[in-house]
Design a protein around this motif. Structure first.
Motif, PDB file in Angstrom:
ATOM      1  N   ILE A   5       0.835  -1.202   0.000  1.00 27.61           N
ATOM      2  CA  ILE A   5       0.000   0.000   0.000  1.00 27.61           C
ATOM      3  C   ILE A   5       0.869   1.251   0.000  1.00 27.61           C
ATOM      4  N   ILE A   6       1.963   1.236   0.777  1.00 27.08           N
ATOM      5  CA  ILE A   6       2.876   2.386   0.789  1.00 27.08           C
ATOM      6  C   ILE A   6       3.481   2.596  -0.593  1.00 27.08           C
ATOM      7  N   SER A  10       2.801   5.913  -2.794  1.00 28.86           N
ATOM      8  CA  SER A  10       3.971   6.698  -3.215  1.00 28.86           C
ATOM      9  C   SER A  10       3.990   6.880  -4.726  1.00 28.86           C
ATOM     10  N   GLY A  11       3.674   5.824  -5.456  1.00 21.30           N
ATOM     11  CA  GLY A  11       3.607   5.933  -6.910  1.00 21.30           C
ATOM     12  C   GLY A  11       2.538   6.912  -7.365  1.00 21.30           C
ATOM     13  N   LEU A  12       1.375   6.871  -6.711  1.00 18.81           N
ATOM     14  CA  LEU A  12       0.305   7.818  -7.060  1.00 18.81           C
ATOM     15  C   LEU A  12       0.704   9.255  -6.759  1.00 18.81           C
ATOM     16  N   VAL A  13       1.383   9.478  -5.641  1.00 16.31           N
ATOM     17  CA  VAL A  13       1.814  10.841  -5.293  1.00 16.31           C
ATOM     18  C   VAL A  13       2.854  11.347  -6.283  1.00 16.31           C
ATOM     19  N   ILE A  14       3.797  10.494  -6.651  1.00 11.30           N
ATOM     20  CA  ILE A  14       4.816  10.902  -7.637  1.00 11.30           C
ATOM     21  C   ILE A  14       4.160  11.216  -8.977  1.00 11.30           C
ATOM     22  N   TRP A  15       3.230  10.392  -9.394  1.00  7.67           N
ATOM     23  CA  TRP A  15       2.508  10.630 -10.651  1.00  7.67           C
ATOM     24  C   TRP A  15       1.723  11.936 -10.589  1.00  7.67           C
ATOM     25  N   ALA A  16       1.070  12.201  -9.464  1.00 13.80           N
ATOM     26  CA  ALA A  16       0.305  13.444  -9.310  1.00 13.80           C
ATOM     27  C   ALA A  16       1.227  14.662  -9.385  1.00 13.80           C
ATOM     28  N   LEU A  17       2.373  14.576  -8.740  1.00 14.43           N
ATOM     29  CA  LEU A  17       3.315  15.705  -8.783  1.00 14.43           C
ATOM     30  C   LEU A  17       3.855  15.940 -10.194  1.00 14.43           C
ATOM     31  N   ARG A  18       4.116  14.875 -10.932  1.00 12.12           N
ATOM     32  CA  ARG A  18       4.587  15.036 -12.318  1.00 12.12           C
ATOM     33  C   ARG A  18       3.500  15.662 -13.196  1.00 12.12           C
ATOM     34  N   LEU A  19       2.249  15.224 -13.002  1.00 11.98           N
ATOM     35  CA  LEU A  19       1.148  15.816 -13.764  1.00 11.98           C
ATOM     36  C   LEU A  19       0.993  17.299 -13.455  1.00 11.98           C
ATOM     37  N   MET A  20       1.083  17.667 -12.189  1.00 12.17           N
ATOM     38  CA  MET A  20       0.939  19.071 -11.802  1.00 12.17           C
ATOM     39  C   MET A  20       2.109  19.912 -12.279  1.00 12.17           C
ATOM     40  N   VAL A  38      -5.592  12.399  -8.993  1.00 14.61           N
ATOM     41  CA  VAL A  38      -4.677  11.311  -8.624  1.00 14.61           C
ATOM     42  C   VAL A  38      -4.230  11.471  -7.173  1.00 14.61           C
ATOM     43  N   ALA A  39      -3.932  12.708  -6.754  1.00 17.28           N
ATOM     44  CA  ALA A  39      -3.534  12.943  -5.363  1.00 17.28           C
ATOM     45  C   ALA A  39      -4.699  12.637  -4.416  1.00 17.28           C
ATOM     46  N   SER A  40      -5.910  12.969  -4.834  1.00 23.38           N
ATOM     47  CA  SER A  40      -7.092  12.666  -4.013  1.00 23.38           C
ATOM     48  C   SER A  40      -7.286  11.160  -3.869  1.00 23.38           C
ATOM     49  N   SER A  41      -7.040  10.417  -4.931  1.00 22.87           N
ATOM     50  CA  SER A  41      -7.180   8.959  -4.839  1.00 22.87           C
ATOM     51  C   SER A  41      -6.123   8.369  -3.908  1.00 22.87           C
ATOM     52  N   ALA A  42      -4.923   8.930  -3.892  1.00 24.92           N
ATOM     53  CA  ALA A  42      -3.893   8.453  -2.964  1.00 24.92           C
ATOM     54  C   ALA A  42      -4.308   8.736  -1.523  1.00 24.92           C
ATOM     55  N   ALA A  43      -4.852   9.929  -1.281  1.00 25.45           N
ATOM     56  CA  ALA A  43      -5.314  10.264   0.076  1.00 25.45           C
ATOM     57  C   ALA A  43      -6.485   9.373   0.488  1.00 25.45           C
ATOM     58  N   ALA A  44      -7.383   9.098  -0.430  1.00 24.71           N
ATOM     59  CA  ALA A  44      -8.519   8.226  -0.118  1.00 24.71           C
ATOM     60  C   ALA A  44      -8.051   6.805   0.182  1.00 24.71           C
ATOM     61  N   MET A  45      -7.043   6.350  -0.530  1.00 19.45           N
ATOM     62  CA  MET A  45      -6.522   5.010  -0.287  1.00 19.45           C
ATOM     63  C   MET A  45      -5.904   4.916   1.111  1.00 19.45           C
ATOM     64  N   VAL A  46      -5.197   5.945   1.536  1.00 22.99           N
ATOM     65  CA  VAL A  46      -4.627   5.958   2.885  1.00 22.99           C
ATOM     66  C   VAL A  46      -5.744   5.995   3.924  1.00 22.99           C
ATOM     67  N   GLY A  47      -6.779   6.791   3.676  1.00 20.32           N
ATOM     68  CA  GLY A  47      -7.908   6.861   4.606  1.00 20.32           C
ATOM     69  C   GLY A  47      -8.624   5.531   4.755  1.00 20.32           C
ATOM     70  N   VAL A  48      -8.863   4.865   3.648  1.00 21.59           N
ATOM     71  CA  VAL A  48      -9.521   3.550   3.694  1.00 21.59           C
ATOM     72  C   VAL A  48      -8.635   2.538   4.406  1.00 21.59           C
TER      73      VAL A  48
END
Length: 102
Positions: A5-6, A10-20, A38-48
């Protein structure tokens, strides 16, 4: 499981930063929106993950309490058990607990 999960988050956050970053360079709103999603989906995954870990701890604790209360696994009421055994304890305690106060 936690490491997987980590790694995914991490991959989703890196992808979100590259897109931004590309959105800032090319001045495109759609890339910024995609990065935010993409960043929201990473945050939602951590919350779940945190919600489910708390739930799994809760279920495990209840299972241990159930096993302490009924060591055989399940309380089985069948025709072979004496009905008076259950009437003396459970029903009497129920009647005493529900007596009117007058």
């Amino acid at each position: 499981m936690t490491l997987l999960i980590i790694a995914i988050v991490s991959g989703l956050v890196i992808w979100a930063l590259r897109l931004m970053d590309r959105a800032l360079v090319s001045q495109e709103f759609s890339l910024m929106l995609a990065g935010f999603l993409v960043a929201s989906s990473a945050a939602a995954m951590v919350g779940v993950y945190f919600l489910m870990s708390d739930y799994m701890v809760y279920i495990h604790q209840n299972e241990l309490l159930f096993q302490e209360q009924y060591p055989s696994g399940f309380l089985v009421l069948d025709e072979q058990s004496s009905p008076s055994q259950f009437l003396e304890t459970d029903v009497a305690a129920f009647d005493i607990a529900n007596l009117p106060n007058d």
